[in-house]
Design an enzyme around this catalytic site. Sequence first.
Site, PDB file in Angstrom:
ATOM      1  N   HIS A 199       1.084  -1.170  -0.325  1.00  0.00           N
ATOM      2  CA  HIS A 199      -0.151   0.122   0.306  1.00  0.00           C
ATOM      3  C   HIS A 199       0.554   1.251   0.045  1.00  0.00           C
ATOM      4  CE1 HIS A 199      -3.499  -2.537   0.927  1.00  0.00           C
ATOM      5  NE2 HIS A 199      -2.351  -2.666   1.470  1.00  0.00           N
ATOM      6  N   GLU A 252      -7.139 -12.202   6.315  1.00  0.00           N
ATOM      7  CA  GLU A 252      -6.516 -11.185   6.775  1.00  0.00           C
ATOM      8  C   GLU A 252      -6.646 -11.692   8.344  1.00  0.00           C
ATOM      9  OE1 GLU A 252      -5.758  -7.325   6.554  1.00  0.00           O
ATOM     10  OE2 GLU A 252      -3.961  -6.991   7.845  1.00  0.00           O
TER      11      GLU A 252
HETATM   12  N1  HPA Z   1      -5.122  -5.296   5.487  1.00  0.00           N
HETATM   13  C1  HPA Z   1      -6.448  -4.020   5.277  1.00  0.00           C
HETATM   14  N2  HPA Z   1      -6.716  -2.733   4.726  1.00  0.00           N
HETATM   15  C2  HPA Z   1      -5.039  -2.680   4.515  1.00  0.00           C
HETATM   16  C3  HPA Z   1      -3.733  -3.382   5.003  1.00  0.00           C
HETATM   17  C4  HPA Z   1      -3.842  -4.738   5.532  1.00  0.00           C
HETATM   18  O1  HPA Z   1      -3.160  -5.050   5.818  1.00  0.00           O
HETATM   19  N3  HPA Z   1      -3.236  -2.476   4.942  1.00  0.00           N
HETATM   20  C5  HPA Z   1      -3.362  -0.835   4.402  1.00  0.00           C
HETATM   21  N4  HPA Z   1      -5.038  -1.070   4.112  1.00  0.00           N
HETATM   22 ZN    ZN Z   2      -2.664  -5.157   2.515  1.00  0.00          ZN
END
Ligand code: HPA
Ligand code: ZN
Length: 346
Positions: free
Chosen positions: A27, A208
């Site tokens: 990101h 995640e």
């Molecule tokens: N997960 C979800 N959104 C995000 C992440 C992440 O690891 N990093 C930056 N935005």
């Molecule tokens: Zn991410």
Amino acid sequence: MFKVPPVFARRLQELLRAMPKAELHIHIEGSLEPELIFALAQRNDVPLPYASVEALRQAYAFTNLQSFLDIYYAGASVLLHEQDFYDMARAYLARAAMDNVAHAEIFFDPQTHTARGVAIETVINGLHRACEDARSELGISSTLILCFLRHLSEASAFETLEQAQPLLDKIVGVGLDSSELGHPPEKFAHVFARCRELGLHLVAHAGEEGPPAYIWSALDVLKVERIDHGVQAMHDAALMQRLAQDRIPLTVCPLSNQKLCVFPDLKNHNLRQLLDAGLCATVNSDDPAYFGGYINENFTQVFAATDMTARHAYQLAFNSFEASFLPAPRKAELIARLQAHIHAFA
Ligand code: HPA
Ligand code: ZN
């Protein structure tokens, strides 16, 4: 089939750093180092709720994804002008080139900026110009992936797509990020269907913190080509089989998972199991300025913690090129470069 020659264990860390690789999960707002946040805050006269670079760094202690996102969105508030987006991306690409990243596919979050009155063309043009300059000056190729924020509505995602329409030649695909729990992929079914019609590549963060069901719906409802993170797939044997059979890439981010307490310790990270089960896993940095390291740090720390070998190193770099959205001839060229590198190294 490429046969990986033996590499002495003590030289493995050197191989991990030196081998050519692609980064597919970064990101760009997460590459903003505290020093650059402070420099941009001063340049743009934006007040920060932290007294110093050190005080800001001290705040980087996270317990889960949301605790990180709150600070990450606050950091992005210093970005106002095209040059700011350019400087941020140019700094990341210079750092990635030092880690022997040959190609990067870069996420950006336009809604974080348009909500503050920054025009989407300011964002995209600044990032795109940095990608072009890095290609000619550093020899690193890169493309952009526009991410929709999943804590916002699908209507807001559609509005963002509309704003981006005149600039679609500057992006390769779309993704889905931000707060995962309570915001399943199917919330964005219609906008992803539209992006597919437009010929954009599709990816989504799933698994995640969220359950395997979110990975299933990212695949079957959104029809994504890659899963970002995806480490929770391990809890669903049928899903593991599907991911292996269809060679669906997972863009895994070990230090992110550690810092956001997805795995309490890198020793418990499941990257090795994912690879050994035949999945197309890759290693990436996610938000390197916040999680304690760029891509090579992710490689070296996860290898040190989980006893992986040169065969795993080769497989991860190979997967990163295979999983990229590069045209086939450039993929083949980079894979040949990787194989030549490993031969010369051993
Ligand atoms: N997960 C979800 N959104 C995000 C992440 C992440 O690891 N990093 C930056 N935005
Ligand atoms: Zn991410």
